[in-house]
Enzyme design. Structure first.
Site, PDB file in Angstrom:
ATOM      1  CB  SER A  62     -39.102 -34.061  37.836  1.00 40.81           C
ATOM      2  OG  SER A  62     -39.701 -33.566  36.664  1.00 40.81           O
ATOM      3  CG  ASN A  85     -34.987 -23.931  35.344  1.00 43.59           C
ATOM      4  OD1 ASN A  85     -34.733 -24.913  36.056  1.00 43.59           O
ATOM      5  ND2 ASN A  85     -35.882 -23.967  34.374  1.00 43.59           N
ATOM      6  CB  ALA A  86     -29.379 -25.435  35.272  1.00 41.65           C
ATOM      7  CG  ASN A 142     -38.344 -34.363  33.199  1.00 43.13           C
ATOM      8  OD1 ASN A 142     -37.868 -34.335  32.058  1.00 43.13           O
ATOM      9  ND2 ASN A 142     -38.041 -33.462  34.114  1.00 43.13           N
ATOM     10  CB  CYS A 145     -34.492 -32.735  32.619  1.00 40.23           C
ATOM     11  SG  CYS A 145     -33.208 -31.719  33.381  1.00 40.23           S
ATOM     12  CB  ILE A 206     -41.695 -28.642  24.026  1.00 43.92           C
ATOM     13  CG1 ILE A 206     -41.696 -27.120  24.173  1.00 43.92           C
ATOM     14  CG2 ILE A 206     -42.052 -29.098  22.658  1.00 43.92           C
ATOM     15  CD1 ILE A 206     -40.743 -26.351  23.254  1.00 43.92           C
ATOM     16  N   GLY A 259     -44.244 -21.296  27.078  1.00 53.63           N
ATOM     17  CA  GLY A 259     -44.398 -19.863  26.860  1.00 53.63           C
ATOM     18  C   GLY A 259     -45.809 -19.333  26.823  1.00 53.63           C
ATOM     19  CB  THR A 281     -42.132 -19.331  32.479  1.00 48.58           C
ATOM     20  OG1 THR A 281     -41.328 -20.508  32.409  1.00 48.58           O
ATOM     21  CG2 THR A 281     -41.236 -18.121  32.643  1.00 48.58           C
TER      22      THR A 281
END
Ligand code: DHB
Length: 320
Positions: A62, A85-86, A142, A145, A206, A259, A281
């Site tokens: 982003s 994650n952040a 986005n 987030c 999502i 996922g 991921t």
């Protein structure tokens, strides 16, 4: 029942890989797999490995109006069956990033979709316009987030604000606008409808699920930001449900994300209503060739079940 002639013509198509192509609001995808936003860097070089791995389109990390450093470490923590994650939306800012877009477009033969975040409808518009002018084939907003203040899900959880953002962006560019939905809402149908009524060309469902992890020894929340977004296999059933519900409430194509790690996951999303899927991921665990592996699996599934195209399986579960 498939007759032998039909079967043969299908096989011809299969050799040309035609059953796997997807026309996503005018974007021509050679197969239904795309790189999800956020997982890899921003540079033209990293995109090459994704192309070699078989992705049919790329969504960038982003990009905001100004450069942003992001949060201090730790920014990522392994959970059971996923990652939290952040990062804090680290990015070089759109003025710098347009160079990367131009460079990537010079060699990329697959669609490049630029993910955009802003703090107001005006900002989303400005960034989307610059991205489109630099050659982005589409933008993905986005609005989901789960943890950066005054952007992301703070916009995407409010149908009115979301609609304003989408409308503004739509007036500024003539490329497709995807809206990436948050699962952290009471009614995904309401948000999906608001986005499409405002002009969204497609929805991505999502983004990550708001989550956290705490170290039992020290009692300290592990991420420096305390909360982050959960991705990976842990969120797949939530994502499938969101795609299924969104499909019931809108007519625009839905891109499934959340996922996906193998062909069976991808097919599940399509049966729920996804026209294409994004993988993020799972690249960390399975490598970039996952796009090829998933595409091959989908192809075998179509043939075994007697379907002639990916399109034929989109939303099939709604009729069961
Ligand atoms: C971040 C951004 C996201 O959209 C998300 O789902 C998770 C994390 C981030 O940059 O921190």
């Amino acid at each position: 029942m498939i007759t032998s002639t039909e079967n043969k013509s299908w096989r011809k198509n299969s050799l040309n890989n035609k059953p796997l192509t997807v026309n996503l609001v005018g974007l021509k995808l050679a197969n239904p797999t795309m790189l999800a936003s956020g997982i890899l860097g921003y540079s033209a070089e990293t995109f090459e490995s994704i192309v070699e791995g078989g992705a049919a389109a790329i969504v960038t990390k982003s990009i905001g109006l100004k450069p942003r450093e992001g949060y201090a470490n730790p920014t990522i923590v392994q959970a059971d069956y996923g990652l939290i994650n952040a990062m804090g939306l680290p990015n070089p800012g759109i003025s710098e990033y347009v160079k990367e877009i131009r460079e990537a477009k010079a060699f990329l033969h697959i669609p490049l979709i630029v993910s955009v975040y802003g703090y107001s409808a005006e900002e989303y518009k400005t960034i989307a316009k610059k991205a489109a002018e630099a050659g982005a084939d589409a933008v993905e907003l986005n609005v989901s987030c789960p943890h950066v203040k005054e952007t992301g899900s703070e916009i995407g959880q409010n149908p009115k604000i979301l609609a304003e953002v989408v409308r503004k962006v739509k007036t500024a560019i003539d490329k497709p606008v995807f809206v990436k939905l948050s699962p952290n809402v009471t009614s995904i149908e309401e948000i999906a409808s608001a986005a499409t009524k405002a002009g969204a060309d497609a929805l991505t469902a999502i983004n990550t699920v708001k989550a956290m992890a705490i170290d039992a020894e020290t009692a300290v929340p592990i991420l420096s930001n305390r909360v982050g977004g959960l991705s990976g296999p842990a969120i797949k059933p939530i994502a499938v449900r969101c795609v299924y519900e969104a499909y019931e409430s809108v007519k625009v194509p839905i891109i499934g994300c959340g996922g996906i790690a193998n062909w069976r996951d991808a097919v599940e999303f399509m049966l729920a209503g996804a026209s294409a899927i994004q993988i993020g991921t799972a690249i960390a665990t399975k490598g970039t060739n996952i796009f090829k592996t998933v595409t091959h699996g989908i192809s075998v599934y179509l043939r075994k079940k007697g379907f002639k195209s990916v399109e034929e399986i989109v939303g099939v579960s709604h009729r069961k």
